[in-house]
Design an enzyme around this catalytic site. Structure first.
Site, PDB file in Angstrom:
ATOM      1  N   TYR A 153       0.862  -1.179   0.000  1.00 36.43           N
ATOM      2  CA  TYR A 153       0.000   0.000   0.000  1.00 36.43           C
ATOM      3  C   TYR A 153       0.897   1.227   0.000  1.00 36.43           C
ATOM      4  O   TYR A 153       1.962   1.215  -0.603  1.00 36.43           O
ATOM      5  CB  TYR A 153      -0.978  -0.064   1.188  1.00 36.43           C
TER       6      TYR A 153
ATOM      7  N   ASP B  39     -23.494 -19.582 -22.197  1.00 31.57           N
ATOM      8  CA  ASP B  39     -24.679 -20.381 -22.515  1.00 31.57           C
ATOM      9  C   ASP B  39     -24.773 -20.637 -24.014  1.00 31.57           C
ATOM     10  O   ASP B  39     -25.314 -21.655 -24.439  1.00 31.57           O
ATOM     11  CB  ASP B  39     -25.942 -19.660 -22.034  1.00 31.57           C
TER      12      ASP B  39
ATOM     13  N   LYS C  17     -20.020 -20.651 -10.761  1.00 28.71           N
ATOM     14  CA  LYS C  17     -19.299 -20.469 -12.025  1.00 28.71           C
ATOM     15  C   LYS C  17     -17.890 -19.964 -11.759  1.00 28.71           C
ATOM     16  O   LYS C  17     -16.918 -20.418 -12.385  1.00 28.71           O
ATOM     17  CB  LYS C  17     -20.062 -19.461 -12.897  1.00 28.71           C
TER      18      LYS C  17
ATOM     19  N   ASN D  18     -31.828 -30.352 -18.861  1.00 27.72           N
ATOM     20  CA  ASN D  18     -31.669 -30.789 -17.474  1.00 27.72           C
ATOM     21  C   ASN D  18     -32.854 -30.324 -16.643  1.00 27.72           C
ATOM     22  O   ASN D  18     -33.322 -29.193 -16.821  1.00 27.72           O
ATOM     23  CB  ASN D  18     -30.371 -30.202 -16.888  1.00 27.72           C
TER      24      ASN D  18
ATOM     25  N   GLU E 171     -23.562 -14.603 -18.454  1.00 25.86           N
ATOM     26  CA  GLU E 171     -24.127 -15.851 -17.926  1.00 25.86           C
ATOM     27  C   GLU E 171     -25.608 -15.687 -17.617  1.00 25.86           C
ATOM     28  O   GLU E 171     -26.029 -14.702 -17.015  1.00 25.86           O
ATOM     29  CB  GLU E 171     -23.378 -16.232 -16.636  1.00 25.86           C
ATOM     30  N   ASP E 172     -26.407 -16.647 -18.058  1.00 25.20           N
ATOM     31  CA  ASP E 172     -27.814 -16.756 -17.660  1.00 25.20           C
ATOM     32  C   ASP E 172     -28.584 -15.465 -17.927  1.00 25.20           C
ATOM     33  O   ASP E 172     -29.353 -14.987 -17.073  1.00 25.20           O
ATOM     34  CB  ASP E 172     -27.916 -17.155 -16.180  1.00 25.20           C
TER      35      ASP E 172
ATOM     36  N   ALA F   4     -34.350 -22.807 -30.353  1.00 27.31           N
ATOM     37  CA  ALA F   4     -33.754 -21.703 -31.102  1.00 27.31           C
ATOM     38  C   ALA F   4     -33.415 -20.538 -30.183  1.00 27.31           C
ATOM     39  O   ALA F   4     -33.470 -19.371 -30.583  1.00 27.31           O
ATOM     40  CB  ALA F   4     -34.705 -21.243 -32.213  1.00 27.31           C
ATOM     41  N   GLY F   5     -33.057 -20.880 -28.954  1.00 33.95           N
ATOM     42  CA  GLY F   5     -32.594 -19.867 -28.010  1.00 33.95           C
ATOM     43  C   GLY F   5     -31.103 -19.669 -28.129  1.00 33.95           C
ATOM     44  O   GLY F   5     -30.492 -19.950 -29.167  1.00 33.95           O
ATOM     45  N   ALA F   6     -30.494 -19.204 -27.042  1.00 39.16           N
ATOM     46  CA  ALA F   6     -29.069 -18.863 -27.068  1.00 39.16           C
ATOM     47  C   ALA F   6     -28.212 -20.042 -27.490  1.00 39.16           C
ATOM     48  O   ALA F   6     -27.368 -19.942 -28.390  1.00 39.16           O
ATOM     49  CB  ALA F   6     -28.633 -18.357 -25.697  1.00 39.16           C
ATOM     50  N   ALA F   7     -28.415 -21.198 -26.847  1.00 39.15           N
ATOM     51  CA  ALA F   7     -27.579 -22.357 -27.151  1.00 39.15           C
ATOM     52  C   ALA F   7     -27.856 -22.896 -28.542  1.00 39.15           C
ATOM     53  O   ALA F   7     -26.933 -23.225 -29.294  1.00 39.15           O
ATOM     54  CB  ALA F   7     -27.807 -23.452 -26.100  1.00 39.15           C
TER      55      ALA F   7
END
Length: 407
Positions: free
Chosen positions: A56, A179, A111, A304, A153-154, A212-215
């Site tokens: 410091y 994702d 994560k 899942n 994420e998510d 047909a979403g993100a993944a």
């Protein structure tokens, strides 16, 4: 036994049954999470006044002044170049949906510890109390000086596509929506090995993606980039095709580079004669539709906790079966990809993560299986210690080859 949470108190107890038993006594998950799963730990000692004067004031001032004069030194003399922000707005958390930023924190902590455990990368969970695209983009841009990369994420689709694109345009550090791209990398790796097992090339395969979403969109893009013979994507209303008038801009773009066969109608109809099923949507695919697939087909049912096709059913008709679950062989798990991808990108201080880097990650991941390839082993375990180093090295090399590495 899971706890029935009734009127939880700030001290971790409830009014359930008129008592005040800790939630920990009902469910071991609560015991593990008490106090959080992370902590900040110093990497230098502060034992006496000499240590303090270096860590410091006054020693830190010399470092600050040097960085002010040569901004690139921040990567050498702070943790910036080795830390990732794990950013969410809590709108698409696991299978739980829009549960908000505070409820998302256990997942974001998880994560972050996966980054450290599997890739040696430090990560900080950041849950934002906003869902507007402009607000999220501006907030992350303002936070970016502290980080070497951003893992989105998510965040629910279709906002996640625009958020990622705009952040990539504005920042000179890797921005990666796991994702989407993590799922796509691991899927491609497993598919390459399944094709190798069957003596085929990926260009000989016709795939159908449910979701047909993100993944789903990211997997389709990566399969096309990798040279898949053909791929069709289905949403709740059926195959995404150019003749549909109800498509969002993202799905209209998707229709432009998929479905060369011009399929229309239902997912079940598209599966007739298909070589590959990839599920990233939930729901259930009828057994008769699976039975209609080509001989020696591959079924990757990754929802899942309930796969779109139960492995017992899939094994009746498919040569290779994969799921998103850890209790069946061939788990398609993002942890196989994102720690090594970020480790490689940070190692060379990449400005972004390119399609070539993702393809390289998939190829490296597939190669880990090597001569042990079998129907129940087309993708390695997350605990295989060869995975992260292989992916890291491949991504770093690809970054240099594509001219996005700064060292």
């Amino acid at each position: 036994m899971a706890a029935e949470i009734v009127n939880p108190r700030s001290d971790g107890t409830t009014d359930q049954d008129g008592g005040a038993e800790p939630l920990d006594s009902f469910d071991p998950a609560f015991a593990l999470h008490r106090g959080g799963k992370m902590a900040v730990q110093a990497t230098v000692p502060v034992r006496d006044k000499d240590d303090l004067s270096l860590a410091y004031t006054p020693g830190v001032a010399r470092v600050c002044t040097a960085i002010a004069q040569q901004p690139e030194l921040v990567n050498d003399y702070t943790w910036k170049s080795s830390v990732v922000a794990v950013v969410t707005d809590g709108t698409a958390v696991l299978g739980l949906g829009d549960i908000g930023p505070q409820a998302s924190l256990p997942v974001m902590e998880g994560k972050a510890i996966l980054f450290k455990q599997f890739g040696g990368v430090d990560a900080v969970p950041i849950a934002l109390d906003c869902t507007d695209v402009d607000d999220i983009v501006e907030t992350v841009v303002r936070l970016a000086p502290s980080f070497g990369g951003v893992n989105l994420e998510d965040i629910s689709a279709p906002r996640c596509f625009e958020i990622e694109r705009r952040l990539q345009e504005r920042l000179d550090i890797p921005v990666f929506h796991d994702d989407q791209h993590g799922t796509a990398v691991v899927t491609l790796a497993a598919l390459r090995n399944a094709a190798r097992l069957s003596g085929r090339e990926i260009g000989q395969l016709r795939a159908v993606i449910s979701g047909a979403g993100a993944a789903g969109v990211a997997i389709a893009k990566m399969l096309v980039e990798a040279g898949i013979g053909d791929v069709a994507v289905a949403d709740r209303k059926g195959v995404v095709s150019a003749d549909r008038e109800d498509l969002t801009p993202v799905k209209r773009e998707l229709a432009g580079f998929t479905n060369k066969a011009g399929l229309t109608g239902s997912l079940e109809g598209a599966l007739a004669g298909a070589d590959v099923f990839i599920g990233v949507s939930g729901g259930t695919v009828p057994e008769e539709a699976v039975a209609s697939m080509a001989e020696g087909a591959f079924v990757f049912a990754m929802a899942n906790p309930n796969p779109e096709v139960h492995p017992e059913v899939a094994h009746k008709y498919a040569a290779v079966v994969a799921t998103g679950r850890s209790d069946f062989p061939n788990q398609i798990n993002n942890v196989l990809a994102f720690p090594g991808i970020f480790a490689g990108a940070l190692q060379v201080r990449a400005t972004r993560i390119t399609e070539g880097m993702k393809i390289a990650a998939a190829e490296a991941l597939a190669a880990v299986v090597g001569d042990d390839l079998a129907a129940d082993y087309v993708i390695p375990s997350p605990f295989d210690e060869r995975v992260a180093p292989a992916v890291t090295a491949a991504v770093a090399a690809a970054a240099r080859a594509e001219g996005v590495a700064r060292r």
